[in-house]
Design a protein around this motif. Sequence first.
Motif, PDB file in Angstrom:
ATOM      1  N   ASP A 223      45.752  38.132  42.051  1.00 17.64           N
ATOM      2  CA  ASP A 223      45.317  39.169  41.104  1.00 17.64           C
ATOM      3  C   ASP A 223      44.526  38.476  39.688  1.00 17.64           C
ATOM      4  O   ASP A 223      43.727  39.079  39.234  1.00 17.64           O
ATOM      5  N   ASN A 224      44.933  37.156  39.566  1.00 14.72           N
ATOM      6  CA  ASN A 224      44.273  36.728  38.228  1.00 14.72           C
ATOM      7  C   ASN A 224      43.725  35.363  38.785  1.00 14.72           C
ATOM      8  O   ASN A 224      44.140  34.660  39.446  1.00 14.72           O
ATOM      9  N   VAL A 225      42.859  34.855  37.766  1.00 11.42           N
ATOM     10  CA  VAL A 225      42.315  33.493  37.711  1.00 11.42           C
ATOM     11  C   VAL A 225      42.960  32.773  36.566  1.00 11.42           C
ATOM     12  O   VAL A 225      42.951  33.067  35.439  1.00 11.42           O
ATOM     13  N   PRO A 226      43.850  31.604  36.739  1.00 13.60           N
ATOM     14  CA  PRO A 226      44.440  30.781  35.569  1.00 13.60           C
ATOM     15  C   PRO A 226      43.354  30.443  34.592  1.00 13.60           C
ATOM     16  O   PRO A 226      42.413  29.769  34.855  1.00 13.60           O
ATOM     17  N   ASN A 227      43.445  30.649  33.574  1.00 10.82           N
ATOM     18  CA  ASN A 227      42.628  30.659  32.132  1.00 10.82           C
ATOM     19  C   ASN A 227      41.299  31.296  32.187  1.00 10.82           C
ATOM     20  O   ASN A 227      40.401  30.879  31.480  1.00 10.82           O
ATOM     21  N   GLY A 228      41.210  32.165  33.195  1.00 11.28           N
ATOM     22  CA  GLY A 228      39.905  32.820  33.418  1.00 11.28           C
ATOM     23  C   GLY A 228      38.722  31.737  33.940  1.00 11.28           C
ATOM     24  O   GLY A 228      37.734  32.191  33.859  1.00 11.28           O
ATOM     25  N   ASP A 229      39.076  30.583  34.526  1.00 10.31           N
ATOM     26  CA  ASP A 229      38.101  29.714  34.637  1.00 10.31           C
ATOM     27  C   ASP A 229      37.792  29.826  36.281  1.00 10.31           C
ATOM     28  O   ASP A 229      38.579  29.185  36.969  1.00 10.31           O
ATOM     29  N   GLY A 238      41.982  38.681  44.988  1.00 15.76           N
ATOM     30  CA  GLY A 238      41.824  39.667  46.133  1.00 15.76           C
ATOM     31  C   GLY A 238      42.908  39.090  47.240  1.00 15.76           C
ATOM     32  O   GLY A 238      43.766  38.363  47.006  1.00 15.76           O
ATOM     33  N   ARG A 239      42.513  39.561  48.322  1.00 13.77           N
ATOM     34  CA  ARG A 239      43.354  38.939  49.530  1.00 13.77           C
ATOM     35  C   ARG A 239      43.151  37.419  49.852  1.00 13.77           C
ATOM     36  O   ARG A 239      41.934  36.981  49.589  1.00 13.77           O
ATOM     37  N   VAL A 240      44.144  37.015  50.468  1.00 18.31           N
ATOM     38  CA  VAL A 240      43.977  35.552  50.834  1.00 18.31           C
ATOM     39  C   VAL A 240      44.717  35.714  52.388  1.00 18.31           C
ATOM     40  O   VAL A 240      45.582  36.017  52.733  1.00 18.31           O
ATOM     41  N   ASP A 241      43.801  35.225  53.282  1.00 23.27           N
ATOM     42  CA  ASP A 241      43.978  35.230  54.666  1.00 23.27           C
ATOM     43  C   ASP A 241      44.362  34.008  55.369  1.00 23.27           C
ATOM     44  O   ASP A 241      44.109  32.942  54.669  1.00 23.27           O
ATOM     45  N   VAL A 242      45.133  34.087  56.275  1.00 24.73           N
ATOM     46  CA  VAL A 242      45.814  32.689  57.073  1.00 24.73           C
ATOM     47  C   VAL A 242      45.189  32.701  58.432  1.00 24.73           C
ATOM     48  O   VAL A 242      44.899  33.952  58.989  1.00 24.73           O
ATOM     49  N   LEU A 354      26.348  38.739  45.905  1.00 24.11           N
ATOM     50  CA  LEU A 354      27.082  38.311  44.938  1.00 24.11           C
ATOM     51  C   LEU A 354      27.143  38.690  43.543  1.00 24.11           C
ATOM     52  O   LEU A 354      26.138  38.699  43.079  1.00 24.11           O
ATOM     53  N   THR A 355      28.485  38.937  43.013  1.00 23.99           N
ATOM     54  CA  THR A 355      28.521  39.024  41.629  1.00 23.99           C
ATOM     55  C   THR A 355      28.772  37.742  40.846  1.00 23.99           C
ATOM     56  O   THR A 355      28.556  36.766  41.381  1.00 23.99           O
ATOM     57  N   ASP A 356      28.628  37.671  39.657  1.00 26.40           N
ATOM     58  CA  ASP A 356      28.345  36.510  38.827  1.00 26.40           C
ATOM     59  C   ASP A 356      29.773  35.676  38.915  1.00 26.40           C
ATOM     60  O   ASP A 356      29.688  34.455  39.234  1.00 26.40           O
ATOM     61  N   SER A 357      30.798  36.622  39.111  1.00 21.16           N
ATOM     62  CA  SER A 357      32.032  35.584  39.218  1.00 21.16           C
ATOM     63  C   SER A 357      32.241  35.275  40.459  1.00 21.16           C
ATOM     64  O   SER A 357      32.777  34.092  40.546  1.00 21.16           O
ATOM     65  N   GLN A 358      31.820  35.880  41.498  1.00 21.46           N
ATOM     66  CA  GLN A 358      31.860  35.265  42.841  1.00 21.46           C
ATOM     67  C   GLN A 358      31.114  33.850  43.138  1.00 21.46           C
ATOM     68  O   GLN A 358      31.362  32.890  43.536  1.00 21.46           O
TER      69      GLN A 358
END
Length: 477
Positions: A223-229, A238-242, A354-358
């Motif tokens: 759900d989160n990005v460490p330190n927003g970086d 989002g989801r993480v696939d294997v 793509l979004t800016d964050s992507q």
Amino acid sequence: MEFVVPLLNADTVPQHYKYAFEACALASLNNGVGNGNHFEKQALGKYTKALSTTFAALRDPEVAKEDATLAAVLLLGLFENITAKTMGMLAWGSHIEGAIQLAKARGRKQLQTKVGLNMFIAVRTQMIIHSLSTSKSPGMDVSWWIEDAVRDRHASECQRLCIKVGELRGEANRLLTTVPRTPDNMEIVIDMIRRCQAQDQACASWCKNLPDYFQCKTATWEDNVPNGDYTKAEVYPGRVDVYNDLWVATIWNMLRCGRIILNSIIVRCAAWVCAPVDYRTTPEYANAARTTVDIVTDVISSVPYQLGWFSKRRDLLERANLSTFACGEDDSSKGLSGYFMTWPLAFIHSLDYLTDSQRTWVRGRLQYIGSQLGVRYALLLTQLNIRIPSMLIFRDGLITRPFGIPGDFERQASKASRPTPSFYASPLVPQHETAEKAKLDQEAASVFTKAMKFSNNVDERRTKTWLEFQHVTTTTI
């Protein structure tokens, strides 16, 4: 790369193959964190020797057909990706084209041994990426590349589909940049849209009919990005696939990139047909954009697995599910996985959707591959500021827009009733990005207007700029 170790363990290792292997090994070692370019000179020396001895081997018709010669050419291409410092120095494409010619000269006999089959499939894989990257149609037809060269029927079917995508891209690129916009040619371009839509459906069907070992599964959600970086985050929210292994993940992303290309062709064709009406008001654009957004999510979800994130999260993944490499420890980050992930990441990095964050996150992963996993080519790709398909559409218009177009055809295009797609107002496209895109489109419209009014005095500087842009895109992405 499964052919590398068996050829090194052969009773006799030809000098050109030995030099090529040592060049790659030293270059990879040199790029390791903290090594400070101690091995750069030695790697370049081995590469120089590998080039001269490989060229000598190619002059002998019999030696040219040996396994070690084709393997040396493939490793020379790998060396270019490991060490690339500037776009102009990158010779990967020429090495792959050489490998394709060698594979053709070796004929069907090469498929009779395990090493020969593995190398043929390696050449086929590189050929597909080269074809999809450069808009050059694959040499030889699909059946020649697939027949008798099936190690896994699901992977081979995926590659068959992608070879067809390469053929369609080459055909579409020639069509959209050469033919005048007339009613007859418009029907041809509309037919291209239908063919690409049918091929995309075939690709989607492949995804639905796979055995368990080829399926991807969702392991967790972040759900989160460490330190927003986002530049340093290993996982995008989002989801993480294997996957069952790295090879399966690579096959999946090849197909995903193929589908994105098909949808890009559809949008380009729709823009060509409906001009001067805004192509983003067409249902083709709405459908293609939605499909591409979903596929980008799938690619992003595969990255943590491929770049070794799960080696730090053993609670999520049993060791049995980690990829098995020819040597070394399986549960660590690998340069090879970064090498195979570079093209899909660079490809989606260039997309309009793509979004800016992507985009920031993808650029960060490319920087990680280049600085931490030793594939320097990835660093170069972060410097490209390209947007696809909008820039290709702009270029298509500059090259082929018919000056002095018949008035009835122009009116016919203008009268076309097109619903505004819901995607355009979707939260998937941030409003500031939409505004920026609108500004660029306004500039493009201004250029087109000038071109229409002054058919004998087209802006040569802008035309040259966009032709140069085409050169960059076809040699790098």
